[in-house]
Design a protein around this motif. Structure first.
Motif, PDB file in Angstrom:
ATOM      1  N   GLU A 155      -9.260   4.260   4.541  1.00 24.12           N
ATOM      2  CA  GLU A 155     -10.196   3.611   3.635  1.00 24.12           C
ATOM      3  C   GLU A 155     -11.489   3.319   4.386  1.00 24.12           C
ATOM      4  O   GLU A 155     -11.480   3.090   5.582  1.00 24.12           O
ATOM      5  N   ARG A 169       0.853  -1.206   0.000  1.00 21.71           N
ATOM      6  CA  ARG A 169       0.000   0.000   0.000  1.00 21.71           C
ATOM      7  C   ARG A 169       0.885   1.252   0.000  1.00 21.71           C
ATOM      8  O   ARG A 169       0.558   2.254  -0.650  1.00 21.71           O
ATOM      9  N   ALA A 223      -6.320  -0.955   6.937  1.00 23.69           N
ATOM     10  CA  ALA A 223      -6.694   0.009   5.893  1.00 23.69           C
ATOM     11  C   ALA A 223      -7.563   1.126   6.450  1.00 23.69           C
ATOM     12  O   ALA A 223      -7.400   2.294   6.085  1.00 23.69           O
TER      13      ALA A 223
END
Length: 111
Positions: free
Chosen positions: A83, A24, A77
């Motif tokens: 996210e 990521r 995340a």
């Protein structure tokens, strides 16, 4: 799963989450060394999974690992990369948690 297997599972999960976070990071920065680090970490994590497969079988080890990665990667995340899964996605993650509970249920507990 025995206590030793749970330790190996926890180690593998920590390594897999670090590897996924490195990937990521690559998406955000484009730094190639993050891909190399991630691949190395995935290799080490898979070596730990071999020990788990020996003890609890491939089906149980891989199933529990996959669902735990789903849940834990989602939490990482959300907490670190801002996210936001949809409600339907959260429902799927909840079903994954139920799946891990059923897969890891002690043998002989249900007749």
């Amino acid at each position: 799963m025995s206590g030793g297997a749970l330790i190996f599972l926890a180690g593998a999960m920590a390594i897999f989450l670090t590897a996924a976070s490195a990937l990521r990071g690559y998406v955000a920065t484009g730094q190639v060394w993050l891909i190399v680090a991630s691949l190395a970490l995935y290799g080490v994590g898979n070596l730990l999974m071999v020990r788990l497969m020996r003890e609890s079988g491939m089906a149980v080890a891989i199933s529990i690992s996959a669902v735990l990665q789903l849940v834990l990667a989602t939490l990482v995340a959300v907490m670190f990369f801002a996210e936001r899964p949809s409600q339907l996605q959260w429902a799927g993650i909840g079903l994954g948690v139920i799946a891990v509970a059923l897969i890891g249920w002690p043998k002989g507990a249900v007749q």
